[in-house]
Design a protein around this motif. Structure first.
Motif, PDB file in Angstrom:
ATOM      1  N   LEU A  58      35.007  50.029  37.701  1.00 11.60           N
ATOM      2  CA  LEU A  58      33.626  49.973  38.165  1.00 11.60           C
ATOM      3  C   LEU A  58      33.599  50.357  39.632  1.00 11.60           C
ATOM      4  O   LEU A  58      34.479  49.952  40.401  1.00 11.60           O
ATOM      5  N   GLY A  59      32.586  51.127  40.040  1.00 11.39           N
ATOM      6  CA  GLY A  59      32.502  51.583  41.419  1.00 11.39           C
ATOM      7  C   GLY A  59      31.303  51.040  42.165  1.00 11.39           C
ATOM      8  O   GLY A  59      30.680  50.064  41.747  1.00 11.39           O
ATOM      9  N   GLY A  60      30.980  51.685  43.276  1.00 17.94           N
ATOM     10  CA  GLY A  60      29.901  51.224  44.146  1.00 17.94           C
ATOM     11  C   GLY A  60      28.555  51.793  43.753  1.00 17.94           C
ATOM     12  O   GLY A  60      28.459  52.864  43.145  1.00 17.94           O
ATOM     13  N   GLY A  61      27.487  51.079  44.113  1.00 17.65           N
ATOM     14  CA  GLY A  61      26.132  51.523  43.800  1.00 17.65           C
ATOM     15  C   GLY A  61      25.092  50.691  44.524  1.00 17.65           C
ATOM     16  O   GLY A  61      25.427  49.767  45.258  1.00 17.65           O
ATOM     17  N   VAL A  67      21.836  45.915  38.767  1.00 16.70           N
ATOM     18  CA  VAL A  67      21.124  45.164  37.727  1.00 16.70           C
ATOM     19  C   VAL A  67      21.197  45.907  36.400  1.00 16.70           C
ATOM     20  O   VAL A  67      21.469  45.320  35.346  1.00 16.70           O
ATOM     21  N   SER A  68      20.968  47.221  36.440  1.00 12.99           N
ATOM     22  CA  SER A  68      21.020  48.020  35.214  1.00 12.99           C
ATOM     23  C   SER A  68      22.403  47.971  34.592  1.00 12.99           C
ATOM     24  O   SER A  68      22.554  47.868  33.367  1.00 12.99           O
ATOM     25  N   ALA A  69      23.444  48.045  35.429  1.00 11.71           N
ATOM     26  CA  ALA A  69      24.814  48.024  34.923  1.00 11.71           C
ATOM     27  C   ALA A  69      25.139  46.693  34.262  1.00 11.71           C
ATOM     28  O   ALA A  69      25.748  46.653  33.186  1.00 11.71           O
ATOM     29  N   VAL A  70      24.747  45.603  34.900  1.00 13.90           N
ATOM     30  CA  VAL A  70      25.005  44.276  34.321  1.00 13.90           C
ATOM     31  C   VAL A  70      24.337  44.147  32.964  1.00 13.90           C
ATOM     32  O   VAL A  70      24.959  43.696  31.988  1.00 13.90           O
ATOM     33  N   ARG A  71      23.083  44.517  32.883  1.00 14.55           N
ATOM     34  CA  ARG A  71      22.349  44.386  31.623  1.00 14.55           C
ATOM     35  C   ARG A  71      22.973  45.246  30.531  1.00 14.55           C
ATOM     36  O   ARG A  71      23.115  44.801  29.372  1.00 14.55           O
ATOM     37  N   ALA A  72      23.351  46.463  30.870  1.00 14.36           N
ATOM     38  CA  ALA A  72      23.942  47.352  29.874  1.00 14.36           C
ATOM     39  C   ALA A  72      25.302  46.836  29.403  1.00 14.36           C
ATOM     40  O   ALA A  72      25.614  46.873  28.206  1.00 14.36           O
ATOM     41  N   LEU A  73      26.109  46.340  30.329  1.00 11.59           N
ATOM     42  CA  LEU A  73      27.434  45.838  29.960  1.00 11.59           C
ATOM     43  C   LEU A  73      27.342  44.564  29.137  1.00 11.59           C
ATOM     44  O   LEU A  73      28.131  44.350  28.203  1.00 11.59           O
ATOM     45  N   GLN A  74      26.388  43.703  29.472  1.00 10.43           N
ATOM     46  CA  GLN A  74      26.196  42.484  28.691  1.00 10.43           C
ATOM     47  C   GLN A  74      25.734  42.821  27.271  1.00 10.43           C
ATOM     48  O   GLN A  74      26.195  42.216  26.297  1.00 10.43           O
ATOM     49  N   ALA A  91      37.426  46.590  39.987  1.00  7.17           N
ATOM     50  CA  ALA A  91      36.027  46.763  40.379  1.00  7.17           C
ATOM     51  C   ALA A  91      35.915  46.857  41.891  1.00  7.17           C
ATOM     52  O   ALA A  91      36.506  46.056  42.622  1.00  7.17           O
ATOM     53  N   VAL A  92      35.128  47.834  42.368  1.00 12.49           N
ATOM     54  CA  VAL A  92      35.000  48.116  43.792  1.00 12.49           C
ATOM     55  C   VAL A  92      33.568  47.882  44.262  1.00 12.49           C
ATOM     56  O   VAL A  92      32.612  48.342  43.636  1.00 12.49           O
ATOM     57  N   CYS A  93      33.411  47.163  45.360  1.00  6.68           N
ATOM     58  CA  CYS A  93      32.157  46.974  46.084  1.00  6.68           C
ATOM     59  C   CYS A  93      31.051  46.427  45.172  1.00  6.68           C
ATOM     60  O   CYS A  93      31.122  45.289  44.742  1.00  6.68           O
ATOM     61  N   ALA A  94      30.028  47.214  44.852  1.00  5.05           N
ATOM     62  CA  ALA A  94      28.972  46.730  43.964  1.00  5.05           C
ATOM     63  C   ALA A  94      29.542  46.313  42.620  1.00  5.05           C
ATOM     64  O   ALA A  94      29.110  45.323  42.020  1.00  5.05           O
ATOM     65  N   GLY A  95      30.534  47.060  42.134  1.00 11.33           N
ATOM     66  CA  GLY A  95      31.201  46.683  40.891  1.00 11.33           C
ATOM     67  C   GLY A  95      31.884  45.339  41.000  1.00 11.33           C
ATOM     68  O   GLY A  95      31.885  44.552  40.036  1.00 11.33           O
ATOM     69  N   TYR A  96      32.464  45.061  42.153  1.00  8.25           N
ATOM     70  CA  TYR A  96      33.078  43.764  42.433  1.00  8.25           C
ATOM     71  C   TYR A  96      32.028  42.666  42.412  1.00  8.25           C
ATOM     72  O   TYR A  96      32.198  41.618  41.773  1.00  8.25           O
ATOM     73  N   GLN A  97      30.909  42.902  43.076  1.00  6.11           N
ATOM     74  CA  GLN A  97      29.859  41.884  43.155  1.00  6.11           C
ATOM     75  C   GLN A  97      29.307  41.512  41.783  1.00  6.11           C
ATOM     76  O   GLN A  97      29.086  40.333  41.498  1.00  6.11           O
ATOM     77  N   ILE A  98      29.093  42.498  40.924  1.00 10.35           N
ATOM     78  CA  ILE A  98      28.488  42.184  39.620  1.00 10.35           C
ATOM     79  C   ILE A  98      29.472  41.483  38.684  1.00 10.35           C
ATOM     80  O   ILE A  98      29.055  40.916  37.679  1.00 10.35           O
ATOM     81  N   GLY A 182      38.545  40.691  48.745  1.00 10.12           N
ATOM     82  CA  GLY A 182      38.691  40.855  47.321  1.00 10.12           C
ATOM     83  C   GLY A 182      38.968  39.559  46.586  1.00 10.12           C
ATOM     84  O   GLY A 182      39.024  38.474  47.179  1.00 10.12           O
ATOM     85  N   ALA A 183      39.136  39.686  45.281  1.00  8.90           N
ATOM     86  CA  ALA A 183      39.389  38.515  44.442  1.00  8.90           C
ATOM     87  C   ALA A 183      40.179  38.940  43.216  1.00  8.90           C
ATOM     88  O   ALA A 183      40.035  40.055  42.720  1.00  8.90           O
ATOM     89  N   VAL A 184      41.003  38.010  42.740  1.00  8.34           N
ATOM     90  CA  VAL A 184      41.792  38.223  41.531  1.00  8.34           C
ATOM     91  C   VAL A 184      41.638  37.016  40.634  1.00  8.34           C
ATOM     92  O   VAL A 184      41.720  35.870  41.092  1.00  8.34           O
ATOM     93  N   GLN A 185      41.372  37.263  39.372  1.00  2.12           N
ATOM     94  CA  GLN A 185      41.273  36.177  38.394  1.00  2.12           C
ATOM     95  C   GLN A 185      41.708  36.729  37.042  1.00  2.12           C
ATOM     96  O   GLN A 185      41.045  37.590  36.476  1.00  2.12           O
ATOM     97  N   GLY A 186      42.833  36.257  36.553  1.00  4.46           N
ATOM     98  CA  GLY A 186      43.360  36.805  35.310  1.00  4.46           C
ATOM     99  C   GLY A 186      43.673  38.277  35.458  1.00  4.46           C
ATOM    100  O   GLY A 186      44.402  38.684  36.364  1.00  4.46           O
ATOM    101  N   ARG A 187      43.077  39.094  34.610  1.00  2.00           N
ATOM    102  CA  ARG A 187      43.320  40.541  34.625  1.00  2.00           C
ATOM    103  C   ARG A 187      42.144  41.306  35.230  1.00  2.00           C
ATOM    104  O   ARG A 187      41.942  42.502  34.940  1.00  2.00           O
ATOM    105  N   VAL A 188      41.398  40.616  36.097  1.00  2.00           N
ATOM    106  CA  VAL A 188      40.264  41.225  36.806  1.00  2.00           C
ATOM    107  C   VAL A 188      40.560  41.229  38.298  1.00  2.00           C
ATOM    108  O   VAL A 188      40.919  40.194  38.873  1.00  2.00           O
ATOM    109  N   ILE A 189      40.411  42.395  38.925  1.00  2.00           N
ATOM    110  CA  ILE A 189      40.636  42.558  40.357  1.00  2.00           C
ATOM    111  C   ILE A 189      39.385  43.161  40.972  1.00  2.00           C
ATOM    112  O   ILE A 189      38.908  44.213  40.533  1.00  2.00           O
ATOM    113  N   GLY A 190      38.866  42.507  42.004  1.00  2.00           N
ATOM    114  CA  GLY A 190      37.715  43.022  42.730  1.00  2.00           C
ATOM    115  C   GLY A 190      38.075  43.265  44.182  1.00  2.00           C
ATOM    116  O   GLY A 190      38.873  42.524  44.764  1.00  2.00           O
ATOM    117  N   THR A 191      37.491  44.297  44.781  1.00  2.00           N
ATOM    118  CA  THR A 191      37.773  44.622  46.171  1.00  2.00           C
ATOM    119  C   THR A 191      36.596  45.376  46.768  1.00  2.00           C
ATOM    120  O   THR A 191      35.817  45.994  46.031  1.00  2.00           O
TER     121      THR A 191
END
Length: 243
Positions: A58-61, A67-74, A91-98, A182-191
Motif C-alpha cells: 500500500l502506498g501514499g495518498g 477512505v475509499s481504499a479502506v472501504r474497498a479493502l473491507q 504499507a507506506v504513509c497513508a497506507g500505513y495510517q489506514i 513506523g510500526a510492526v505487528q505480526g506480518r504487517v509493517i508500516g512506515t
C-alpha cells in the motif's frame, strides 16, 4: 516447479501519488536477481485482491483516497485472507495510517475506522513533517541498519501495546516526533518514508522478502546499491548539520 512469488500492488489510482509503486519493482527485481520466479499483480478498486499474495503493498495518498481504499479493502476482504494465509503487508504513509485502528481526515479531523491490522492511531499533528528522514532499524540478526527516506505527512501516529516501532529516528519526525518511526505487528509493517523507501534500503527490502518466504535469502553482491545508500546517509546527515 513452484509457483512464482506474487507481489500485489494495491490501488495505485488511490494510493500511488508518491511513486511508492517502485517498492514493488524493487521486490520483484531482488527476487529475480536471486533466480527466484516472481510476478507483479496490480489491483485497482472494483477488482478482487488476490488472496494468494506473498507480499501486499500500500502506498501514499490523500484523505479521500484513504477512505475509499479502506472501504474497498473491507468489502473485498481478500487482503485479510491473504495475511491469514501467510502473506506480508508493507504499507507506506497513508497506507500505513489506514492499517491502524483509526485515523482522521479533513479540517474537522473526522475520525475514520481503519483496517485494524496495526495497533496504532493517527491524528493531525501540530506541524507537517516534510523532509529527509534517517532512522536506525535493528535487523533480525541484531545488526543495526540505517534507513533513509523522504517523509511528507500531516498525521502523527501513536502506537498501542500491540505494535512495536519499526525503527528509531536519528533525523526527522517519524511517527509523532517521539523518537520512533513506523510500526510492526505480526506480518504487517508500516512506515512513513517515500523514496521509494525499498529502493533506498535494500536490507529492509530483503527482510520483507525473507518474512514472506519464511526463510533467509542469500546475500546479493550489489556494491553500486551499497554505495548509493552510503551517499544518501551522508547527504541526509550533512543537510541536518546545515539546518
Amino acid at each position: 516447479m513452484s509457483a512464482p512469488v506474487e507481489i500485489v500492488l494495491i490501488y495505485q489510482s488511490l494510493l500511488g501519488i508518491y511513486g511508492d509503486r517502485g517498492n514493488a519493482m524493487v521486490l520483484v527485481k531482488r527476487l529475480q536477481w536471486r533466480g527466484i520466479d516472481a510476478k507483479l499483480t496490480m489491483v485497482e478498486p472494483g477488482a478482487p485482491v488476490p488472496a494468494t499474495g506473498s507480499v501486499y503493498l500500500l502506498g501514499g495518498g490523500e484523505d479521500a483516497a484513504q477512505v475509499s481504499a479502506v472501504r474497498a479493502l473491507q468489502a473485498d476482504g481478500n487482503l485479510f485472507r491473504g495475511l491469514d494465509a501467510g502473506g506480508v503487508l508493507f504499507a507506506v504513509c497513508a497506507g500505513y495510517q489506514i492499517c491502524g485502528t483509526t485515523f482522521t481526515i479533513g479540517e474537522r479531523d473526522e475520525v475514520i475506522d481503519g483496517l485494524g491490522l496495526l495497533d496504532v492511531e493517527t491524528r493531525r499533528g501540530p506541524e507537517r513533517a516534510v523532509g529527509e528522514i534517517l532512522t536506525r532499524w535493528t535487523a533480525p540478526d541484531g545488526s543495526q541498519q540505517l534507513l533513509t527516506g523522504f517523509e511528507n505527512h500531516g498525521g502523527f501516529t501513536r502506537l498501542g501495546a500491540g505494535a512495536k516501532p519499526l525503527a528509531s529516528v536519528e533525523i526527522g519526525v517519524g511517527n509523532a516526533n517521539d523518537g520512533t518511526e513506523g510500526a510492526v505487528q505480526g506480518r504487517v509493517i508500516g512506515t512513513y518514508p517515500h523514496g521509494p523507501v525499498l529502493a533506498r534500503n535494500a536490507a529492509l527490502a530483503d527482510h520483507i522478502l525473507s518474512v514472506a518466504l519464511d526463510r533467509e535469502l542469500e546475500p546479493l553482491e550489489r556494491p553500486e546499491i551499497d554505495e548509493l545508500h552510503r551517499q544518501r546517509v551522508a547527504f541526509v546527515r550533512k543537510q541536518a548539520v546545515r539546518h
